[in-house]
Scaffold this motif. Structure first.
Motif, short mmCIF file in Angstrom:
data_model
loop_
_atom_site.label_atom_id
_atom_site.label_comp_id
_atom_site.label_asym_id
_atom_site.label_seq_id
_atom_site.Cartn_x
_atom_site.Cartn_y
_atom_site.Cartn_z
N ILE A 19 -15.11 21.45 11.87
CA ILE A 19 -14.25 22.47 11.75
C ILE A 19 -14.89 23.83 11.51
O ILE A 19 -15.41 23.81 10.53
CB ILE A 19 -13.01 22.22 11.09
N ASP A 41 -12.46 27.13 20.75
CA ASP A 41 -13.64 27.96 20.69
C ASP A 41 -15.06 27.07 19.97
O ASP A 41 -14.94 26.55 19.21
CB ASP A 41 -13.63 28.93 19.54
N LEU A 57 -13.18 25.76 16.99
CA LEU A 57 -11.79 26.16 16.33
C LEU A 57 -10.89 25.63 17.54
O LEU A 57 -11.17 25.48 18.65
CB LEU A 57 -11.82 27.67 16.28
N SER A 58 -9.56 25.25 17.16
CA SER A 58 -8.70 24.81 18.03
C SER A 58 -7.22 25.25 18.02
O SER A 58 -6.74 25.56 16.89
CB SER A 58 -8.77 23.53 18.17
#
Lengths: 155, 384
Positions: A19, A41, A57-58
């Motif tokens: 992450i 991303d 990234l989510s």
């Protein structure tokens, strides 16, 4: 709608791996958008043709996060050539299956990674070109590859 | 800790209701259509259930038609009234923009049969404005259907005012009141409505049973062909355990209404206050004043609703979301869209619906985890 996530999916959602973002990535891509309800991303760091680091990234659902977590975990350390071959079926297999309507999450994760690799390759190509044609460097390389170049120089 | 905050989806069966149902699942199994004594006794019990329901609704026992639930009731009323009253002069129905899918889909079927279907919008608060309905009404309108309390955002409509307008234009009026028990006083006379739908499992009754309150003076075509039960309005063997359970649950809901409303309202208000205190960048969807005291629908910026839901679920907390990721058709909530929520916020919403069995400790537990969950998900959201 039934949503039977496997334990592995839930684990990867609750404790996702890789992450975050990378400050000066060698490759970057964004896929999806928050209107559709999922966005990823991807950030890559490549060394000697191998994925040294990959982060994401989510904005997305549990399976969006879990699939990206598994994918990044798997392709880390792979060569670019190997990573490009990693497909969504492998993610689904790793997770022990995904609910039917969530399979697209794994497809999107793979597409996102490929897009980031493409970005890396484009930057590489631009770089090659620019080292050959130093005199027009500033004109030919966009803003994008400037960051990339300094990232490479650091190594 | 297990926390159930999805009481708008379904409720836990009240043990007192179960006790009333039990004999009908074991000893009193006779078919209420049979003419031997146990059958006749079952029929009397059916009549009693209708009387109980009618008393609460201030209606007529004969107008109470038991069904398998509100999906059937809504289909029966909307399609049945439209089809039975269609002629060259009348071929239109009006529904609101925030109706339950069973109303929308029933209306859609009618559309394919050549009916004109108009959608009356709601304002940003989630309320149907009487003037907006008035604009759509004409002599061609057979039926208007507007839900009393919305299932997603809990907004409450002024049913009496809307019904009056519909009637003024010669249209009949139906309300899906599934989420209204016991929040609204469902007085058929006072509201002056023609049709109403209810479902027992939304008020601590059993699943698989509901009712359609009808106006026998208005033509309606049955949905089901068969043995002619319910005076031909609804064929199919009487579901006595369910019917007895529905009546008992409805009676309890209104008998204990005062205490219940006070409890869910104070818990809901406490929940909202605590969320605002603990979690930044939140907003409530729909009017906070014209709203069911059991409902809270909150937008959590920059994070996806299904992710919040699954995270909370892993901590034992049950809530629901209108996000696209949670829907079978992968479409975000049309209710939230209809109150003007921007595309970027459509997938970040959680519905909390409180009920009889919730406690303050459960709310504390929920918000504690909610705060951590949202914080965690925001920490890696690409949207800031």
């Amino acid at each position: 709608m039934s949503l039977n996530y496997t334990k592995k999916t839930i684990d990867n959602f609750l404790k996702p791996k890789n992450i975050g973002s990378i400050k000066k990535p060698d490759g970057y891509a964004q896929i999806g958008n928050m209107v559709c309800g999922d966005q990823l991303d991807f950030f890559l760091k490549v060394e000697q043709g191998k994925i040294k680091e990959v982060k994401f990234l989510s904005f997305g659902c549990a399976s969006n996060i879990a699939t990206a977590s598994v994918l990044t975990e798997k392709v880390k350390g792979m060569t670019i050539v190997q990573a490009k071959k990693y497909n969504w079926q492998k993610i689904v297999g790793e997770l022990g299956g995904l609910p039917q309507q969530k399979v697209h999450c794994s497809v999107m994760a793979v597409q996102g990674l490929k897009k980031a690799i493409e970005d890396y390759e484009n930057r590489q190509a631009t770089e090659k070109k620019s080292t050959g044609e130093k005199s027009i460097e500033k004109k030919s390389i966009g803003k994008k590859s400037t960051g990339k170049k300094s990232a490479r120089l650091k190594k | 800790m297990k926390v159930y905050l999805d009481n708008a989806a379904t409720t836990r069966l009240d043990p007192r209701v179960l006790a009333k149902m039990k004999p009908y699942l074991t000893d009193k199994y006779a078919n209420a259509s049979a003419i031997y004594f146990p059958g006749q006794q079952a029929f009397l019990d059916l009549r009693q259930a209708k009387k109980t329901v009618a008393k609460i609704l201030h209606g007529e026992p004969d107008n109470v038609i038991f069904t398998s639930g509100a999906t059937e009731s809504n289909n029966f009323i909307i399609k049945g009234v439209a089809r039975a009253n269609r002629d060259t002069a009348r071929n239109k129905i009006i529904i609101s923009a925030i109706e339950h899918p069973c109303v929308r889909e029933a209306a859609d079927e009618l559309k394919h049969e050549g009916f004109k279907v108009e959608i009356v919008p709601v304002n940003q608060e989630g309320i149907v404005e009487p003037a907006a309905l008035e604009k759509l009404l004409d002599k061609k309108t057979i039926l208007v259907s507007v839900m009393a309390v919305n299932n997603e955002i809990g907004t409450v409509q002024d049913i009496a005012a809307l019904a009056a307008i519909a009637h003024r234009h010669g249209a009949y009026f139906h309300t899906d009141a599934v989420q209204a028990v016991p929040y609204l006083n469902l007085d058929i006379q006072k509201m002056a409505i023609d049709f109403l739908s209810l479902s027992a499992h939304k008020f601590y009754g059993p699943k698989g049973v509901g009712l359609a309150y009808i106006n026998r003076k208005i033509k309606i075509r049955p949905l089901l062909a068969g043995g002619g039960q319910e005076d031909g309005y609804r064929s199919g063997t009487y579901n006595l355990p369910g019917i007895v359970g529905l009546a008992a649950a409805l009676e309890l809901a209104y008998r204990e209404r005062g205490v219940y409303l006070k409890k869910v309202r104070s818990l809901r208000d406490y929940l909202w206050k605590k969320i605002q205190k603990e979690v930044p960048e939140v907003r409530v969807n729909g009017s906070l004043t014209r709203r069911s005291p059991a409902n809270l629908n909150v937008m959590f910026g920059y994070v996806e609703g299904e992710a919040i839901l699954i995270d909370l679920s892993s901590k034992g907390v049950c809530v629901s979301t209108g996000s696209a990721c949670s829907a079978a058709d992968l479409k975000s909530s049309y209710v939230l869209r209809s109150i003007g929520l921007k595309d970027h916020f459509l997938n970040s919403n959680i519905r909390f619906s409180l009920g009889r069995f919730n406690t303050k400790a459960e709310i504390d537990y929920t918000v504690n985890h909610l705060r951590n969950t949202v914080k965690r998900l925001r920490s890696f959201s690409p949207i800031k």
